[in-house]
Design an enzyme around this catalytic site. Sequence first.
Site, PDB file in Angstrom:
ATOM      1  N   HIS A  18       0.835  -1.208   0.000  1.00  0.00           N
ATOM      2  CA  HIS A  18       0.000   0.000   0.000  1.00  0.00           C
ATOM      3  C   HIS A  18       0.870   1.259   0.000  1.00  0.00           C
ATOM      4  O   HIS A  18       0.684   2.149  -0.839  1.00  0.00           O
ATOM      5  CB  HIS A  18      -0.914  -0.016   1.229  1.00  0.00           C
ATOM      6  CG  HIS A  18      -1.832   1.159   1.322  1.00  0.00           C
ATOM      7  ND1 HIS A  18      -3.125   1.139   0.846  1.00  0.00           N
ATOM      8  CD2 HIS A  18      -1.652   2.414   1.805  1.00  0.00           C
ATOM      9  CE1 HIS A  18      -3.692   2.303   1.048  1.00  0.00           C
ATOM     10  NE2 HIS A  18      -2.812   3.103   1.630  1.00  0.00           N
ATOM     11  N   GLU A  19       1.805   1.327   0.941  1.00  0.00           N
ATOM     12  CA  GLU A  19       2.632   2.527   1.055  1.00  0.00           C
ATOM     13  C   GLU A  19       3.605   2.660  -0.109  1.00  0.00           C
ATOM     14  O   GLU A  19       3.948   3.779  -0.507  1.00  0.00           O
ATOM     15  CB  GLU A  19       3.386   2.520   2.389  1.00  0.00           C
ATOM     16  CG  GLU A  19       2.501   2.496   3.623  1.00  0.00           C
ATOM     17  CD  GLU A  19       1.478   3.628   3.652  1.00  0.00           C
ATOM     18  OE1 GLU A  19       1.726   4.679   3.027  1.00  0.00           O
ATOM     19  OE2 GLU A  19       0.429   3.452   4.290  1.00  0.00           O
ATOM     20  N   HIS A  22       1.945   4.720  -2.774  1.00  0.00           N
ATOM     21  CA  HIS A  22       2.059   6.155  -2.511  1.00  0.00           C
ATOM     22  C   HIS A  22       3.477   6.649  -2.790  1.00  0.00           C
ATOM     23  O   HIS A  22       3.681   7.711  -3.390  1.00  0.00           O
ATOM     24  CB  HIS A  22       1.713   6.448  -1.044  1.00  0.00           C
ATOM     25  CG  HIS A  22       0.278   6.224  -0.685  1.00  0.00           C
ATOM     26  ND1 HIS A  22      -0.758   6.740  -1.441  1.00  0.00           N
ATOM     27  CD2 HIS A  22      -0.305   5.560   0.349  1.00  0.00           C
ATOM     28  CE1 HIS A  22      -1.911   6.397  -0.873  1.00  0.00           C
ATOM     29  NE2 HIS A  22      -1.662   5.671   0.193  1.00  0.00           N
TER      30      HIS A  22
END
Length: 418
Positions: A18-19, A22
């Site tokens: 997920h990170e 980003h």
Amino acid sequence: MTTIIAFILMFGLLVFVHEFGHFIFAKRAGMLVREFAIGFGPKVFSFKNNETLYTIRLLPLGGYVRVAGEDPEIIDLKAGQHIGLEFNDEGDVNKIIVNNKSKHPNAHVIEIEKADLDHALAITGYEVDEEEKLHFKVDPKAVFVMDETETQIAPYDRQFASKTVSQRAMQLFAGPMMNFILTIVIFILLGFMQGIPADNALIGDVQEDSPAAEAGFQKGDEIVQIEGTPISKWEEFQQTVQNNPENELSMTVNRNNEMIELNVIPRRLETQDMVIGQVGVQIALEKSFIKAVPYSFEQTYMWAKLILVNLGKLVTGQFSIDMLSGPVGIYDATDQIVQTGFMNFLSWTAALSVNLGIINLLPLPALDGGRLLFVGLEAVRGKPIDPHKEGVVHFIGFALLMLLMIVVTWNDIQRLFL
């Protein structure tokens, strides 16, 4: 110990993916990424590479990528402030000593008149007790030194707010997007390693001492008729069996191109809210990479739909907050699933990944969906929302989410231990 390791690996994978979404899209847009963190709270482990600090933190409640400009900068130079300056070989400022200047005897100490580290990258000031005004050019990668800790400055073109609406929206959406991609990849692997359900009503395994075993069913039998009604899909066979607990059913099966008549009485099985029939067979699985790809999208869609339906029930009051699970509840479920085998653990990881992606897209403050909402409002209005007001909204939202996490975790502890 196996469950602990499995939980840590699963949690780390979900948050990292997920990170990383980003992170990679922030880098592609030219944003300065200050920190890539797994977990919250005190640092357990950290290292710095280029511009970014990579950390593992104590509390396994998520993670974050801290991009310059998303939050107010910690250090702000004011007129009248005394600072020390150090220079690179080109004569540009590359270190700004904010305090403890005595530890930097070679620093040039000045009193600030004006400092612009966003656009002009310049500092104007005076030597202490001198009247001559001095002008200094600042290196775009200069660092503040405060309490002997270095923090890189963030010129405006490296800040989140300087990027286009589409770049910011993509950077925010990339986290959930990577979770969806991870889910699809895991289901492709599962389909390839374990196999995907056959298109027709083809029996895989027959449980010992089950109604099907007693009736003479064998692995590889294809159900073609039940009570004279043609059967072409497993779901049709399954539905008929479930609707007829303790009722004898006449079935026609194709066994090696020979039609055989078998009679079976589904066993009565009581669940929480219904009574169904069960004969003790599993659908046949076939290994095919080509079929595994559409199968993975179907499974991802199925899980996403299930999660959205349950979220809708939560909003309308059909589900209560007591039915939600936090880290403790997820750990307990992981403990039970790990004992059933690696393939089920992989499937559970995929389900949690798509769940994480959907939850983060909810239009709630502090979540990716809430930040996307503000970017969308900016696109509609033609100008951004006041950063301080947006920051307050996200801070309150984050506090409420942490409160919800505490309540849910307490409910998990009561359900499991009290």
